[in-house]
Structure formats: C-alpha cells, structure tokens
Design an enzyme around this catalytic site. Sequence first.
Site, PDB file in Angstrom:
ATOM      1  N   GLU A 372       0.854  -1.179  -0.051  1.00  0.00           N
ATOM      2  CA  GLU A 372      -0.350   0.149  -0.106  1.00  0.00           C
ATOM      3  C   GLU A 372       0.839   1.303  -0.203  1.00  0.00           C
ATOM      4  OE1 GLU A 372      -2.917  -0.253  -0.738  1.00  0.00           O
ATOM      5  OE2 GLU A 372      -3.196  -2.347  -0.414  1.00  0.00           O
ATOM      6  N   GLU A 399       0.950  -1.211  -9.004  1.00  0.00           N
ATOM      7  CA  GLU A 399       0.771  -2.407  -8.172  1.00  0.00           C
ATOM      8  C   GLU A 399       2.029  -3.083  -7.823  1.00  0.00           C
ATOM      9  OE1 GLU A 399      -1.728  -2.911  -6.446  1.00  0.00           O
ATOM     10  OE2 GLU A 399      -3.240  -1.923  -7.761  1.00  0.00           O
ATOM     11  N   HIS A 501     -12.262  -8.207  -5.694  1.00  0.00           N
ATOM     12  CA  HIS A 501     -12.378  -7.312  -7.131  1.00  0.00           C
ATOM     13  C   HIS A 501     -13.341  -7.506  -8.024  1.00  0.00           C
ATOM     14  CE1 HIS A 501      -8.386  -7.403  -4.758  1.00  0.00           C
ATOM     15  NE2 HIS A 501      -8.015  -6.315  -5.473  1.00  0.00           N
ATOM     16  N   ARG A 510      -3.962  -6.175 -13.962  1.00  0.00           N
ATOM     17  CA  ARG A 510      -3.064  -5.398 -13.438  1.00  0.00           C
ATOM     18  C   ARG A 510      -2.093  -5.916 -12.293  1.00  0.00           C
ATOM     19  NH1 ARG A 510      -6.165  -0.443 -10.484  1.00  0.00           N
ATOM     20  NH2 ARG A 510      -6.953  -0.695 -12.694  1.00  0.00           N
TER      21      ARG A 510
HETATM   22  O1  X8Z Z   1      -6.153  -6.085  -3.694  1.00  0.00           O
HETATM   23  C1  X8Z Z   1      -4.865  -5.962  -3.423  1.00  0.00           C
HETATM   24  C2  X8Z Z   1      -4.197  -4.752  -2.613  1.00  0.00           C
HETATM   25  C3  X8Z Z   1      -4.700  -3.582  -2.906  1.00  0.00           C
HETATM   26  S1  X8Z Z   1      -4.530  -2.976  -4.620  1.00  0.00           S
HETATM   27  C4  X8Z Z   1      -4.447  -5.164  -0.980  1.00  0.00           C
HETATM   28  N1  X8Z Z   1      -4.225  -7.148  -3.957  1.00  0.00           N
HETATM   29  C5  X8Z Z   1      -4.717  -8.014  -4.602  1.00  0.00           C
HETATM   30  C6  X8Z Z   1      -5.756  -9.189  -3.807  1.00  0.00           C
HETATM   31  O2  X8Z Z   1      -5.755  -8.739  -2.632  1.00  0.00           O
HETATM   32  O3  X8Z Z   1      -6.317  -9.882  -4.404  1.00  0.00           O
HETATM   33  C7  X8Z Z   1      -2.541  -7.088  -3.714  1.00  0.00           C
HETATM   34  C8  X8Z Z   1      -2.434  -8.573  -4.382  1.00  0.00           C
HETATM   35  C9  X8Z Z   1      -3.671  -8.864  -5.366  1.00  0.00           C
HETATM   36 ZN    ZN Z   2      -2.448  -2.248  -4.882  1.00  0.00          ZN
END
Ligand code: X8Z
Ligand code: ZN
EC number: 3.4.-.-
Length: 645
Positions: A372, A399, A501, A510
């Site tokens: 982060e 990322e 997501h 991404r």
């Molecule tokens: O969502 C995230 C971060 C915020 S951009 C915590 N990530 C993905 C997930 O949790 O699925 C980081 C790795 C992949």
């Molecule tokens: Zn992130």
Amino acid sequence: MNCTIMFYVVLLSLISRVLTEKYAPYTEEQFQLWLDDWNQLTHAEMHLITKIFWSDEIASDDEIDVLESEFEKSIMLSANFSQEKLRELKKFDWRSFKDSNLKRAFLRAVIVIGDSGISDSQRVHKWKQIKSDMNTMYTTSKIIYKNKTLSLEPNLTSVFQSNRNYTFLRTMWKLWRDSSGKKLAKLYPEYINLSNEAVKDYDFKDYGEYSRSSFETNNLPDDLDEIYSQLEGLYKLLHRYVRKKLGEIYKLKNTGLLPAHILGDLWAQQWHNIFEDIKPYKNKTLLDVTSKMREKNMAPRDLFLIAEEFYTSLGLDPLPETFWNNSLFEKPNDGREVNCHASAWDFYDGKDFRIKMCTTVSMNDMFVVHHEMGHIQYYMNYKHQPFHFKEGANPGFHEALGDLMTLSVMTPGHLYKIKLIDELVEDEEQDINFLLFMALRNIAFAPFSLAVEKWRWSVFSGNTTPDNYNLDWWKFRCKYQGLVPPVDRFQDDFDPGSKYHIAAGVPYDRYFVSLILKFQFHETLCKASNHKGPLFKCDIYQSKEAGKKLKHMMEKGSSESWNKVLYEFTDGKTDKLDPSAMLEYFKPLHEWLLKQDLSENEWNCNDYLDLKNNIVHGYDTNFASRQTSKLIEMLAFLIVLFNIF
Ligand code: X8Z
Ligand code: ZN
C-alpha cells in the site's frame, strides 16, 4: 410538447452551443485550453468525491445517513460533468495533433472519462447504485457458524491461514460463498450490461476492451497468455510438489487436481500460508516472523513505521503528517462497518494521502503495508502532474512498486538486519525453503490472476452468459490453476462474486502484469545497488541509486508510454513485459523441483465439469460418486462370477 419540456430543450441546445463554440475550431491549441479547464475542474471534483467515498467506507451509520444524499448528488454531478466532457473530447481530431505530448494527453483523457457514455440519467444512477450495492454487500458479508458471527477480516482470513481441519475448512469455504457471492448474483448481469453501455459511446467493443486500453495494446490477452506459457512449466512443477505434500497430509486421491480450500487462502490465490506444512527442510529456521513480531509487542502502526523507514532508506520522501493523522490503520471496534480490503488513497490536493487497512500484526500484513505504501509513494511523486497523468505508467506499475520492496524485505538477510530473526543461517537447504515460500506467493499467483480477468473479459464480451457465470469461472480456474471446488457448485452459486475485485469492479490484469514487472524492476535495481550473487538474495535497502531510479520513474506518472518508461528504467534492456528475471530468480528452486520424485499432473477438468446439467462437481463429491460406481462395477462382476460357477 408542453412548455416545461420546451424550456429545457431550448436551454440544453443553448448550453451545448456555448460549449461547442468554446473550443471550436477544435485545433491543437484549443485542446490545450480544454485540458487546462478540465484539469482544474476535475481536481476539485475528485477531491470532493474522494472525501465522500472515504467517509462512506469508514463512517458510522449515522454519518452515512448524512452523507448519503451528498453522495447521490455528487455521483450524478460527476457523471453529468464527465459526459459533457466526453462529448467535447470526441470533437477533437487527435490523430492530426503534431505535439506527441498532447496526443498522449488525449488518449489518457479518453481512459479517464471513456466510461461516461450513458446518457440516460436514470441508467447512470442505476449503474452507480448497483456498483455501490455490490461493494456494500461484499464488505458487510458475514457468516454464522455455531451461533457465532464471523467476518472476513480478521476471522475467516485467519481461519484459512492457520486451520488445517479439512472438513471444517470446507464448511467455511462454502459458507463464505453462500453469504457473499451468491447474494450478488442477481445484480451482476445488469452491472455488466450497464458497464458495456457506458463505454460504447467511445467505440469500445465492450467494457473489457475499455479497461484493457490502459495497457496501450490491442493484444493484451494474447500477450499475457504468451508470458504465462513461459511460467507454466514452473507452476505445474510447484503444483505437483504441493499435491504430493498435501496428499500425504490429507490422503488426497491422485486426480492431478487440488481442492481449492486447503491452500491457506480463502481464494487459493497465494499459497505461502501452507509453507510450514509442506516445506522440504523441516529443521531450518522459521521464515514467518509473525511470532517474533508479537513477541516484540508490535502494534499495527509499527508496521507502517517499518515500511516508511525502508522507503526513506532509499532516499524517498517520508510520509506527511496528514498521512499519520488521517489514515485508518486498524479495524474500529465501535461497531462501524468499514470496508476492510486494504487500499491507498490520493485526495488530489497534493497533500492528503491515506491508507485504509484493518491491520493485524503479522508478517503477511507487513507485506501488505509495504504494498500500500508503494501506491502512496507513487501518488506523492507524481503530484505535480496534470490529472490525466496521475497514474502509473500502466496500472501494473502502480501495483508493482510496493511489492517490489517486499522482494527485499522478505529476504532472511533483511529480516535479520531489522531484528526480526535472531540468527542468520545461509545454506542451500535454507535457500530452497526460502524460494519455495516465495514461489507459493508469486508463482502460484500467476494463474490465479489470469483466470480472474479471463473470466471477466469473457463475461464483458458476452461469451460467458449469466447462466454460465459460475460454470465458466471454474472452467478458467481449473484450466489455469488446476483447482476444483471442494463441494458441488450449481448455476445459482456465484463464486466469482466472493472475491473482492469482482464484487467491487476492480480490474485484476494489473496484478498479473505487476507480478512480472516487479521481478524486472528488482533485477534492474539490484544491479543499480551493486548487488553481487543470486537475485533472490538481493536486498536494495539503503541504496540511494535504486531510490533515484524509482523516483525518476514515479515522477513521470503516466505521461510517457509504459514501454518507453520501462526501456529507460531497465537501462535499455527491454521495453516489454518479460518473465525472464522471474525465472532467473526461481532457477535454483526450478532445478531442485525437477530432481524430486513427483507424479505427473495432467489434470482433466472435464471430469468435474458437467456441462449438460450446469454443475461443477466438488473434489469430494466426485470422489464419493466415483467410489460408488467402482463398488457397483465390482458387485456386478461378482454377481456374474457367482452365476458362472
Ligand atoms: O487488492 C490487493 C491490494 C490492494 S491494491 C491489497 N491485492 C490483490 C488481492 O488482494 O487480491 C494485492 C495482491 C492482489
Ligand atoms: Zn495495490
């Protein structure tokens, strides 16, 4: 036509004439004026909207009521504004622009407002509402188990990290999907239709194509497949190793596949939490420093201080006072329903940057904090850029920044330096243990991230219809990851919606891109910091040279094509995504895995996908039914035998 309608028609045509004339004759010079105008207004607008979004994600129920109407007003305001700007944008003949910077600004502006094409305000409202409802449904999902209410964070996350009871995990796995994804199922088709409608105005085929446009290629799906084909061999070896080890623990049958609930993570996206159970060399020092962190009585805020110190050691700027005052570091225990998925926020005023995270003191969260903070560093370094360049060179760059740091921070050498391990043992066995841990995080993540986005693209394009949402989800997950669900899944299940997501509409390509990029970045920075020895031992801590390169890259934001930025960053090595640095990093593990006695893993997903009845068979159900049919075959054979004699 009645008088009121007449009045509005005249008014609208007047406004549109004024707007049309303001930028006419739509030359390059006029576009510069348009950009200046748009930038000024957008910064102000986004500052306000971000404040409202932030409050919405962390506020108490009372506050939410007050904010609700403000929120409604602001989303409509911003939708109307963007729509008007999109209409104006379409009038510029950007292909004839001579200034390449302006051409790029134009394309960036299309990405920023290209999804504002719904003209019917009721439909805009509906789209925004569905997105917000799905997000809320997901973030407030809870499960009830034996009269106890469990939330995703910290309860379920920690169950999947540490519980090893096969049937208990299976129950939890199913309960989470019943209480989250399944509830979103009805909203999703309308969300997809509206998303597609929103981008049709700018000639995108569908929302997937619009979202891929940030990568400035028409070929992203094929490019990613090509890259994955270079990693697939290593993934399949890892899969075989994990299957062998988990097979011994859980007495798994030999199907070439794995059930998705025993990999240490609710979505089986990264598998490092099962490292201790399956590590090859048992007597080596622990790699997980969670117990050490707790022994030292660390608080969530300490994890942020450790991360900040890493960034400043490279010569990057410390975080402003406002960051420490305004961020949310812990899950509030006053009953507020906050969205716990970790995120980093830019408030578009050049001063206010925040992280929202329900941090627990653990090694895992220490890495999420570094991730982060990478976003925050990016925001701080491109704050001088105009709005349309306030992004990473591509979304994968943003990322990759923070994850890149974790490649250094995770090395035993670094953990020793910052006193999270007491004794530094460095030998081949320890190296293989370490690389296996890293492969469970990184190599295992590649097919997961690909499967998620491939599914969503297939939905946006209409190849996957609502009837097949869940079936196709498992087609992709089985094809890429070699995983099947632990229990039968039916048409009315909606397992994709059980992942943040998907529910929140955040693109996932991404993360695949970032996975590849971070190893490319790591290789370059290790060279810049004069590292000698294998790539997996490199720690860029305190390297001002590495920091300088990073700063230079971040300051550009998205003002140059990512290929150009990458070319410069890698000192002319490449301008393409290239997994060779990643393969180099894992080479010793790859060679070690090839020497192990592992059974083949040609998995056959068709055994589990019942296309006719739209059912995905569970790992165990399938086993049971197969056992029953074997028993029946045997009985029939015995009867025949009995009749003969
Ligand atoms: O969502 C995230 C971060 C915020 S951009 C915590 N990530 C993905 C997930 O949790 O699925 C980081 C790795 C992949
Ligand atoms: Zn992130």
